[in-house]
Scaffold this motif. Structure first.
Motif, PDB file in Angstrom:
ATOM      1  N   PRO A  71      44.922  56.882  36.352  1.00 21.25           N
ATOM      2  CA  PRO A  71      44.476  55.359  36.389  1.00 21.25           C
ATOM      3  C   PRO A  71      42.611  55.581  36.555  1.00 21.25           C
ATOM      4  CG  PRO A  71      46.397  55.810  37.998  1.00 21.25           C
ATOM      5  CD  PRO A  71      46.104  57.322  37.291  1.00 21.25           C
ATOM      6  N   ASP A  72      42.453  56.568  37.123  1.00 25.73           N
ATOM      7  CA  ASP A  72      40.884  56.729  37.631  1.00 25.73           C
ATOM      8  C   ASP A  72      40.067  56.821  36.114  1.00 25.73           C
ATOM      9  OD1 ASP A  72      41.260  56.616  40.309  1.00 25.73           O
ATOM     10  OD2 ASP A  72      41.081  58.908  40.202  1.00 25.73           O
ATOM     11  N   GLU A  73      40.790  57.196  35.058  1.00 28.77           N
ATOM     12  CA  GLU A  73      40.056  57.339  33.845  1.00 28.77           C
ATOM     13  C   GLU A  73      40.064  56.070  32.995  1.00 28.77           C
ATOM     14  OE1 GLU A  73      37.899  59.076  30.672  1.00 28.77           O
ATOM     15  OE2 GLU A  73      38.572  60.168  32.770  1.00 28.77           O
ATOM     16  N   LEU A  74      40.968  55.324  33.143  1.00 30.57           N
ATOM     17  CA  LEU A  74      40.946  53.820  32.612  1.00 30.57           C
ATOM     18  C   LEU A  74      40.125  52.823  33.414  1.00 30.57           C
ATOM     19  CD1 LEU A  74      42.215  51.950  30.736  1.00 30.57           C
ATOM     20  CD2 LEU A  74      44.241  51.513  32.225  1.00 30.57           C
ATOM     21  N   LYS A 118      46.001  32.858  48.733  1.00 33.57           N
ATOM     22  CA  LYS A 118      45.027  33.603  47.545  1.00 33.57           C
ATOM     23  C   LYS A 118      45.764  34.793  46.894  1.00 33.57           C
ATOM     24  CE  LYS A 118      42.260  30.085  48.473  1.00 33.57           C
ATOM     25  NZ  LYS A 118      42.078  28.935  47.680  1.00 33.57           N
ATOM     26  N   THR A 119      45.435  34.749  45.804  1.00 35.17           N
ATOM     27  CA  THR A 119      46.013  35.886  44.948  1.00 35.17           C
ATOM     28  C   THR A 119      44.934  36.874  44.382  1.00 35.17           C
ATOM     29  OG1 THR A 119      46.367  34.544  42.949  1.00 35.17           O
ATOM     30  CG2 THR A 119      48.385  34.751  44.289  1.00 35.17           C
ATOM     31  N   PRO A 120      44.775  37.882  44.856  1.00 37.34           N
ATOM     32  CA  PRO A 120      43.287  38.839  44.487  1.00 37.34           C
ATOM     33  C   PRO A 120      43.430  39.267  43.178  1.00 37.34           C
ATOM     34  CG  PRO A 120      44.727  39.748  45.989  1.00 37.34           C
ATOM     35  CD  PRO A 120      45.430  38.763  46.021  1.00 37.34           C
ATOM     36  N   TYR A 121      44.659  39.301  42.567  1.00 35.06           N
ATOM     37  CA  TYR A 121      44.614  40.213  41.130  1.00 35.06           C
ATOM     38  C   TYR A 121      45.065  39.377  40.044  1.00 35.06           C
ATOM     39  CZ  TYR A 121      44.122  44.118  44.550  1.00 35.06           C
ATOM     40  OH  TYR A 121      43.722  45.056  45.526  1.00 35.06           O
ATOM     41  N   VAL A 122      44.846  39.927  38.778  1.00 39.77           N
ATOM     42  CA  VAL A 122      45.400  39.129  37.580  1.00 39.77           C
ATOM     43  C   VAL A 122      45.744  40.533  36.723  1.00 39.77           C
ATOM     44  CG1 VAL A 122      43.680  37.311  37.683  1.00 39.77           C
ATOM     45  CG2 VAL A 122      43.044  39.325  36.540  1.00 39.77           C
ATOM     46  N   TYR A 123      46.634  40.201  35.776  1.00 42.19           N
ATOM     47  CA  TYR A 123      47.093  41.171  34.660  1.00 42.19           C
ATOM     48  C   TYR A 123      46.109  41.347  33.629  1.00 42.19           C
ATOM     49  CZ  TYR A 123      51.429  43.034  36.773  1.00 42.19           C
ATOM     50  OH  TYR A 123      52.584  43.416  37.478  1.00 42.19           O
ATOM     51  N   LEU A 124      45.677  42.700  33.361  1.00 45.67           N
ATOM     52  CA  LEU A 124      44.809  42.778  32.036  1.00 45.67           C
ATOM     53  C   LEU A 124      45.676  43.534  31.292  1.00 45.67           C
ATOM     54  CD1 LEU A 124      42.201  42.406  30.639  1.00 45.67           C
ATOM     55  CD2 LEU A 124      41.329  44.477  31.707  1.00 45.67           C
ATOM     56  N   TYR A 125      46.083  43.272  30.075  1.00 44.49           N
ATOM     57  CA  TYR A 125      46.973  44.023  28.992  1.00 44.49           C
ATOM     58  C   TYR A 125      45.709  44.824  28.029  1.00 44.49           C
ATOM     59  CZ  TYR A 125      51.180  41.566  30.680  1.00 44.49           C
ATOM     60  OH  TYR A 125      51.960  40.619  31.227  1.00 44.49           O
ATOM     61  N   ASN A 126      46.675  46.034  27.412  1.00 40.93           N
ATOM     62  CA  ASN A 126      45.911  46.661  26.647  1.00 40.93           C
ATOM     63  C   ASN A 126      45.196  46.032  25.274  1.00 40.93           C
ATOM     64  OD1 ASN A 126      48.617  46.569  25.483  1.00 40.93           O
ATOM     65  ND2 ASN A 126      48.071  48.491  24.575  1.00 40.93           N
ATOM     66  N   VAL A 145      47.406  46.563  33.681  1.00 42.92           N
ATOM     67  CA  VAL A 145      47.117  47.311  34.867  1.00 42.92           C
ATOM     68  C   VAL A 145      46.506  45.803  35.499  1.00 42.92           C
ATOM     69  CG1 VAL A 145      46.411  49.343  34.283  1.00 42.92           C
ATOM     70  CG2 VAL A 145      44.663  47.317  34.032  1.00 42.92           C
ATOM     71  N   SER A 146      46.753  45.821  36.764  1.00 44.59           N
ATOM     72  CA  SER A 146      46.276  44.702  37.606  1.00 44.59           C
ATOM     73  C   SER A 146      44.952  45.119  38.283  1.00 44.59           C
ATOM     74  CB  SER A 146      47.209  44.351  39.189  1.00 44.59           C
ATOM     75  OG  SER A 146      47.295  45.662  39.688  1.00 44.59           O
ATOM     76  N   VAL A 147      43.970  44.109  37.934  1.00 46.54           N
ATOM     77  CA  VAL A 147      42.544  44.221  38.209  1.00 46.54           C
ATOM     78  C   VAL A 147      42.166  43.077  39.292  1.00 46.54           C
ATOM     79  CG1 VAL A 147      42.045  45.579  36.231  1.00 46.54           C
ATOM     80  CG2 VAL A 147      41.713  42.961  36.249  1.00 46.54           C
ATOM     81  N   PRO A 148      41.325  43.317  40.258  1.00 46.10           N
ATOM     82  CA  PRO A 148      40.547  42.300  41.080  1.00 46.10           C
ATOM     83  C   PRO A 148      39.974  41.070  40.269  1.00 46.10           C
ATOM     84  CG  PRO A 148      39.927  44.258  41.918  1.00 46.10           C
ATOM     85  CD  PRO A 148      40.448  44.573  40.425  1.00 46.10           C
ATOM     86  N   ARG A 149      40.153  40.099  40.639  1.00 49.44           N
ATOM     87  CA  ARG A 149      39.982  38.886  40.099  1.00 49.44           C
ATOM     88  C   ARG A 149      38.345  38.687  39.985  1.00 49.44           C
ATOM     89  NH1 ARG A 149      42.840  33.985  39.565  1.00 49.44           N
ATOM     90  NH2 ARG A 149      44.454  34.971  40.907  1.00 49.44           N
ATOM     91  N   GLU A 150      37.750  39.009  40.814  1.00 50.05           N
ATOM     92  CA  GLU A 150      36.380  38.689  40.953  1.00 50.05           C
ATOM     93  C   GLU A 150      35.646  39.904  39.918  1.00 50.05           C
ATOM     94  OE1 GLU A 150      37.497  41.548  44.329  1.00 50.05           O
ATOM     95  OE2 GLU A 150      37.858  39.609  43.693  1.00 50.05           O
TER      96      GLU A 150
END
Length: 450
Positions: free
Chosen positions: A31-34, A131-139, A106-111
């Protein structure tokens, strides 16, 4: 130094037409690499729309699910609902290899990302949902943003058919700032799918039920420009059982009692006291149930009209009883009945109300006075008997006059009975037509089809 800045600007201008973000490369599946690659190539660009050119339009796909109907407030003309809002869009040029980076999404912070400024134009209050702090980001660069919203929206409530009313409230989703050339709102799931999913997950089972949901894309055109928007029409139906049991049925019982009170004869029963008791009871009933009635400033519900009509008819029936009682019990003080009133009421109206006048008595008065002439001595006893019979006849006539009244009193009494019967019929016809009309309007409201 100036040459370096110029070279950088030239590189950016050449790179922008190709893509907003280049494809990410991962040296391992950690995960760190991505996230290091995202931090390097994507997150610094969160301040601008993720498009190749400024003239490109980004498509925002929206979908909602109604989770609960928290309240409909007639006085403030507002609707409170709890919905799930789903926004989806693509970041142009962003991609990574799922096998190389070890994740499809991956789920990333909304901000950390650019988020469209989509809002509900009917919003009236602060959003107090979690409040939901995350959104899904697809490849593939696809972004999936799902969050709950507690919506307090304005709604023009029509309560004319209360408690069988159906409300149609709209939720308009649009960008607050960006024109339609920058952001285009696209409908996601169909209205039928939204309705089915909402009915499956809805958590509230109160006064309102979800009857239907409709969707209509539209464009808001202003002087500054056009805005793309999606309108959702939330159609709610009120459950009327509470109001039928607590308002309609007791009111109908009291009106029925008032109708049957006409059967009471006013000359032997104090009908006025009975009707006054009914009016007092109906007034107390309306005061107690006043909190159940909706409050609004520009329309009057049919139920309020029904209550006012019932109360007015009760008062009218009391006034009618006072009038008839006055005619029947004070007739000895009246003058003779005018001929036209006698003909109109006793000859015609009496037949209409099925109350024909009484037939005249066939009794014949026989005179016991002997013919003039000399009376023989043997008839002395008969004279005494005749005098006694005359006295008894006079007593009988006085008793009949006392109980039956004079001819004038009898006519006034009959006029009072005919008018009482006629007004009773008019009362029945008026209240029946009024009730049938109101019930028909309610039935048309109940028979609403999607």
């Amino acid at each position: 130094m100036t040459n370096i800045k110029t070279a950088g600007l030239i590189f950016i201008c050449i790179a922008l037409p190709h893509s907003f973000v280049a494809a990410l490369n991962c040296t391992s599946q950690s995960p760190d690499e991505l996230f290091n690659a995202l931090e390097k190539d994507l997150f610094p660009k969160k301040l601008v729309r993720p498009v190749k050119h400024f003239s490109d339009t980004i498509n925002i796909t929206i979908g909602i699910t109604v989770v609960g109907v928290l309240g409909v407030h007639e006085k403030t003309q507002s609707l409170t609902t709890f919905i799930w809002q789903v926004l989806e869009w693509d970041i142009q040029g962003l991609s990574w290899d799922e096998k190389e980076c070890g994740a499809k999404r991956v789920s990333v912070p909304r901000e950390k990302l650019w988020i469209p400024d989509v809002h509900i134009s009917e919003f009236m209050d602060e959003d107090k949902s979690p409040k939901t702090p995350y959104v899904y980001l697809y490849n593939t660069g696809h972004v999936f943003d799902d969050k709950p919203i507690r919506v307090v929206s304005s709604c023009r409530l029509e309560i004319y058919t209360f408690p069988f009313d159906i409300q149609n409230c709209s939720l308009t989703f649009e960008s607050y700032l960006h024109f339609a050339s920058d952001i285009r709102m696209i409908q996601g799931t169909t209205a039928a799918q939204i309705l089915m999913e909402s009915r499956n997950v809805i958590q509230t089972n109160g006064e309102w039920e979800l009857a239907d949901i409709k969707v209509a894309p539209s464009t808001l055109t202003l002087q500054q420009g056009s805005y793309s928007e999606i309108k959702y029409f939330i159609i709610l139906r009120r459950r009327p059982t509470l109001y039928v049991v607590n308002l309609l049925i007791p009111s109908c019982f009291l009106v029925t009692l008032d109708i049957f009170s006409f059967v009471l004869p006013p000359h032997s029963v104090d009908r006025c006291s009975f009707k006054m008791t009914l009016i007092l009871g109906y007034t107390v009933f309306l005061l107690i149930m006043n909190d159940l009635l909706p409050v609004t400033g520009y329309t009057t519900p049919l139920l309020n009209v029904l209550f006012s009509l019932s109360f007015a008819l009760m008062v009218a029936s009391l006034l009618e009883t006072i009038f008839i009682t006055n005619i029947q019990f004070s007739s000895s003080q009246f003058s003779a009945v005018p001929h036209w009133i006698s003909v109109l009421v006793l000859r015609y109206l009496a037949v209409v109300v099925c109350l024909p006048p009484k037939k005249k008595s066939n009794r014949v008065t026989v005179s016991l006075h002997p013919p003039a002439g000399v009376k023989p001595p043997q008839e002395l006893t008969l004279d005494e008997l005749r005098k006694l019979g005359t006295d008894l006849t006079a007593i009988r006539l006085q008793m009949e006059k006392h109980f039956d009244g004079t001819k004038t009193s009898q006519e006034w009494y009959m006029i009072g009975m005919v008018i009482d019967r006629m007004l009773f019929g008019m009362y029945i016809v008026f209240i029946s037509v009024s009730f049938i009309t109101i019930v028909c309007i309610w039935m048309l409201s109940i028979s609403y089809v999607k």
